[in-house]
Write a protein that holds these residues in place. Sequence first.
Motif, PDB file in Angstrom:
ATOM      1  N   PRO A 222       1.111  -1.076   0.217  1.00  0.00           N
ATOM      2  CA  PRO A 222      -0.355   0.117   0.177  1.00  0.00           C
ATOM      3  C   PRO A 222       0.747   1.308   0.056  1.00  0.00           C
ATOM      4  N   GLY A 223       0.505   2.623  -0.807  1.00  0.00           N
ATOM      5  CA  GLY A 223       0.787   3.482  -0.553  1.00  0.00           C
ATOM      6  C   GLY A 223       0.201   4.708  -1.019  1.00  0.00           C
ATOM      7  N   PRO A 224       0.531   5.523  -1.474  1.00  0.00           N
ATOM      8  CA  PRO A 224       0.305   7.337  -1.835  1.00  0.00           C
ATOM      9  C   PRO A 224      -0.051   6.668  -2.833  1.00  0.00           C
ATOM     10  N   ASP A 225       0.765   6.213  -4.577  1.00  0.00           N
ATOM     11  CA  ASP A 225       0.959   5.852  -5.501  1.00  0.00           C
ATOM     12  C   ASP A 225       0.581   4.520  -6.368  1.00  0.00           C
ATOM     13  N   ASN A 226       0.087   4.080  -4.880  1.00  0.00           N
ATOM     14  CA  ASN A 226      -0.590   1.735  -5.089  1.00  0.00           C
ATOM     15  C   ASN A 226      -2.517   3.123  -5.874  1.00  0.00           C
ATOM     16  N   PRO A 227      -2.689   1.718  -7.009  1.00  0.00           N
ATOM     17  CA  PRO A 227      -4.106   2.368  -7.264  1.00  0.00           C
ATOM     18  C   PRO A 227      -5.018   1.983  -6.300  1.00  0.00           C
ATOM     19  N   ALA A 228      -4.719   0.855  -5.260  1.00  0.00           N
ATOM     20  CA  ALA A 228      -6.151  -0.344  -4.736  1.00  0.00           C
ATOM     21  C   ALA A 228      -5.821   0.649  -3.757  1.00  0.00           C
ATOM     22  N   PHE A 229      -4.358   0.540  -3.092  1.00  0.00           N
ATOM     23  CA  PHE A 229      -4.712   0.945  -1.192  1.00  0.00           C
ATOM     24  C   PHE A 229      -4.104   2.048  -1.136  1.00  0.00           C
ATOM     25  N   ARG A 230      -4.554   3.435  -0.831  1.00  0.00           N
ATOM     26  CA  ARG A 230      -3.468   4.174  -0.270  1.00  0.00           C
ATOM     27  C   ARG A 230      -2.615   4.761   0.929  1.00  0.00           C
ATOM     28  N   ASP A 231      -3.193   3.149   1.852  1.00  0.00           N
ATOM     29  CA  ASP A 231      -2.179   3.360   3.195  1.00  0.00           C
ATOM     30  C   ASP A 231      -2.310   1.420   3.639  1.00  0.00           C
ATOM     31  N   GLY A 232      -1.913   1.497   4.948  1.00  0.00           N
ATOM     32  CA  GLY A 232      -2.387   0.664   5.127  1.00  0.00           C
ATOM     33  C   GLY A 232      -3.577   0.585   5.953  1.00  0.00           C
ATOM     34  N   LYS A 233      -3.622   1.515   6.359  1.00  0.00           N
ATOM     35  CA  LYS A 233      -5.286   1.151   7.017  1.00  0.00           C
ATOM     36  C   LYS A 233      -6.531   0.766   5.650  1.00  0.00           C
ATOM     37  N   GLU A 234      -6.539   1.510   4.237  1.00  0.00           N
ATOM     38  CA  GLU A 234      -7.531   0.828   3.377  1.00  0.00           C
ATOM     39  C   GLU A 234      -6.813  -0.384   3.828  1.00  0.00           C
ATOM     40  N   ALA A 235      -6.020  -0.806   2.743  1.00  0.00           N
ATOM     41  CA  ALA A 235      -5.368  -2.215   3.037  1.00  0.00           C
ATOM     42  C   ALA A 235      -6.261  -2.981   4.438  1.00  0.00           C
ATOM     43  N   ILE A 236      -5.629  -2.764   5.118  1.00  0.00           N
ATOM     44  CA  ILE A 236      -6.108  -3.834   6.024  1.00  0.00           C
ATOM     45  C   ILE A 236      -7.785  -3.260   5.983  1.00  0.00           C
ATOM     46  N   THR A 237      -8.729  -2.853   5.929  1.00  0.00           N
ATOM     47  CA  THR A 237      -9.982  -2.658   5.800  1.00  0.00           C
ATOM     48  C   THR A 237     -10.817  -3.641   4.542  1.00  0.00           C
ATOM     49  N   ALA A 238      -9.247  -3.187   3.980  1.00  0.00           N
ATOM     50  CA  ALA A 238     -10.331  -4.468   2.110  1.00  0.00           C
ATOM     51  C   ALA A 238     -10.519  -5.715   2.609  1.00  0.00           C
ATOM     52  N   LEU A 239      -8.864  -6.032   3.417  1.00  0.00           N
ATOM     53  CA  LEU A 239      -8.770  -7.160   3.964  1.00  0.00           C
ATOM     54  C   LEU A 239     -10.278  -7.646   5.000  1.00  0.00           C
ATOM     55  N   LEU A 240      -9.762  -7.330   6.050  1.00  0.00           N
ATOM     56  CA  LEU A 240     -11.037  -7.612   6.436  1.00  0.00           C
ATOM     57  C   LEU A 240     -13.147  -7.252   6.310  1.00  0.00           C
ATOM     58  N   GLY A 241     -13.008  -6.453   5.445  1.00  0.00           N
ATOM     59  CA  GLY A 241     -14.130  -6.690   4.357  1.00  0.00           C
ATOM     60  C   GLY A 241     -14.405  -7.919   3.693  1.00  0.00           C
ATOM     61  N   ILE A 242     -13.509  -8.823   3.246  1.00  0.00           N
ATOM     62  CA  ILE A 242     -13.421  -9.746   2.789  1.00  0.00           C
ATOM     63  C   ILE A 242     -13.875 -10.615   3.510  1.00  0.00           C
ATOM     64  N   LEU A 243     -13.661 -10.946   5.233  1.00  0.00           N
ATOM     65  CA  LEU A 243     -14.303 -11.827   6.075  1.00  0.00           C
ATOM     66  C   LEU A 243     -15.492 -11.294   6.126  1.00  0.00           C
ATOM     67  N   VAL A 244     -15.783  -9.756   6.611  1.00  0.00           N
ATOM     68  CA  VAL A 244     -16.632  -9.754   7.240  1.00  0.00           C
ATOM     69  C   VAL A 244     -18.176  -9.958   5.582  1.00  0.00           C
ATOM     70  N   HIS A 245     -17.741  -9.725   4.895  1.00  0.00           N
ATOM     71  CA  HIS A 245     -18.647 -10.158   3.578  1.00  0.00           C
ATOM     72  C   HIS A 245     -19.128 -10.862   3.766  1.00  0.00           C
ATOM     73  N   GLY A 246     -18.358 -12.266   3.376  1.00  0.00           N
ATOM     74  CA  GLY A 246     -17.423 -13.958   3.768  1.00  0.00           C
ATOM     75  C   GLY A 246     -18.717 -14.355   4.072  1.00  0.00           C
ATOM     76  N   ALA A 247     -18.330 -13.451   5.796  1.00  0.00           N
ATOM     77  CA  ALA A 247     -19.322 -14.415   6.748  1.00  0.00           C
ATOM     78  C   ALA A 247     -21.062 -13.753   6.253  1.00  0.00           C
ATOM     79  N   GLU A 248     -21.233 -12.669   6.107  1.00  0.00           N
ATOM     80  CA  GLU A 248     -22.808 -12.264   5.560  1.00  0.00           C
ATOM     81  C   GLU A 248     -23.284 -13.427   4.716  1.00  0.00           C
ATOM     82  N   ALA A 249     -22.702 -13.036   3.889  1.00  0.00           N
ATOM     83  CA  ALA A 249     -22.986 -14.228   2.433  1.00  0.00           C
ATOM     84  C   ALA A 249     -23.467 -15.816   3.205  1.00  0.00           C
ATOM     85  N   VAL A 250     -22.424 -16.026   3.390  1.00  0.00           N
ATOM     86  CA  VAL A 250     -22.888 -17.606   4.482  1.00  0.00           C
ATOM     87  C   VAL A 250     -24.064 -17.201   4.984  1.00  0.00           C
TER      88      VAL A 250
END
Length: 379
Positions: A222-250
């Motif tokens: 992650p970093g300011p020039d990264n098209p996906a995640f501008r910093d670590g907080k955005e990255a770990i939020t996305a990873l946690l989002g996979i878990l949360v929405h995966g559990a919701e989908a079940v």
Amino acid sequence: MPFLLRSRLRLALLGLALLPALTACPLPGSAQDSNPLPPVVLTEEAISAVMARAVDEVIRPGYRNMHTSATRLADAVSAYCAAPSPDTRAAARAAFDDTVAKWSFIEIVRDGPVLQENRFERILFYPDRKSTGLKQVQALLVRMDEKDTDAATLPGKSVAVQGLGALEYVLYGTGAATMDGAKDSFRCRYGAAVAKNIAATAASLSADWERPDGVQRDWKHPGPDNPAFRDGKEAITALLGILVHGAEAVRDQRIEAFYKGEDGPARPRSAIYWRSGNTWNAIKGNLEGLRTLFSKSGMEELLDPAEASIAGSAEFVIASLTRVVAKIDPDIEKAVSEPSERHKMDFLIVNARDLVLRFSDQYGGAIGLGAGFSFADGD
């Protein structure tokens, strides 16, 4: 006592009855805690390490395994068409079961390349609330246009006729037995084209994740020039989002799609993969994907040691859900009609919701995502 409250109370009591040990795993750092621990301060290096493990040890292997399984499925269906027999039919169906399992593991990653070019829907068009897929596949089989047996043409057609749902109908739906008596029947050749299309889509997804200068680089750094995640907080939020929405989908898309609890009507033919008996195998794969992503990525390492129990309690709930899923009758029509099976499904609904809260409210809060932050859908 209002009806909804009575219903929820019964479900809560059921969860306690089926799994008393869950009472030993309270939600750490809950809103009722009058002295919550301060959130931890995460470093970019720690988050990058977690993201790298998620990519290298879970996501990339998951897509590789899906590609390998789908390739075998395409070969097995083609072999069945060329020489229909009980053995080749059984081999094609076994290959289908394996691909469902491999896809169910990695389908929790509803982020990245799978969202491009409708690739998720091209592998699995579900939920299909209006039976669009069924109607389109049935019409295609009646029409018998030879162009529909060419895998190269399927990506340009409706996503409803080119994925696992379409192939399940070919192999298990009304009229499937006709393939046994005719070599290279239209229905079978269409099924073979669908299987090849699934394999091609899986190959493209795996290739995207394998490129070192592509999505895996963006996720790992992650970093300011990264098209996906501008910093670590955005990255770990996305990873946690996979878990949360995966559990919701079940809970929402897999279980409550056909069973909403003891007081609601059951709709067994709305269950995913009900024809092939893979409903619970798919849910098991989803849960295994959640467990593996959480554990192998090392997300527990981002927690303050004083709140490490959050990770253990989440893994305990996943293990409990997986254990109950394995005990439910694979025949969904029987499962929704038997009280003992319905009680197991009630347990799944209660504890799948609990898993969402453990990931979203508890883990998310513990790593400092902010007061009031929640992935949960709030129902």
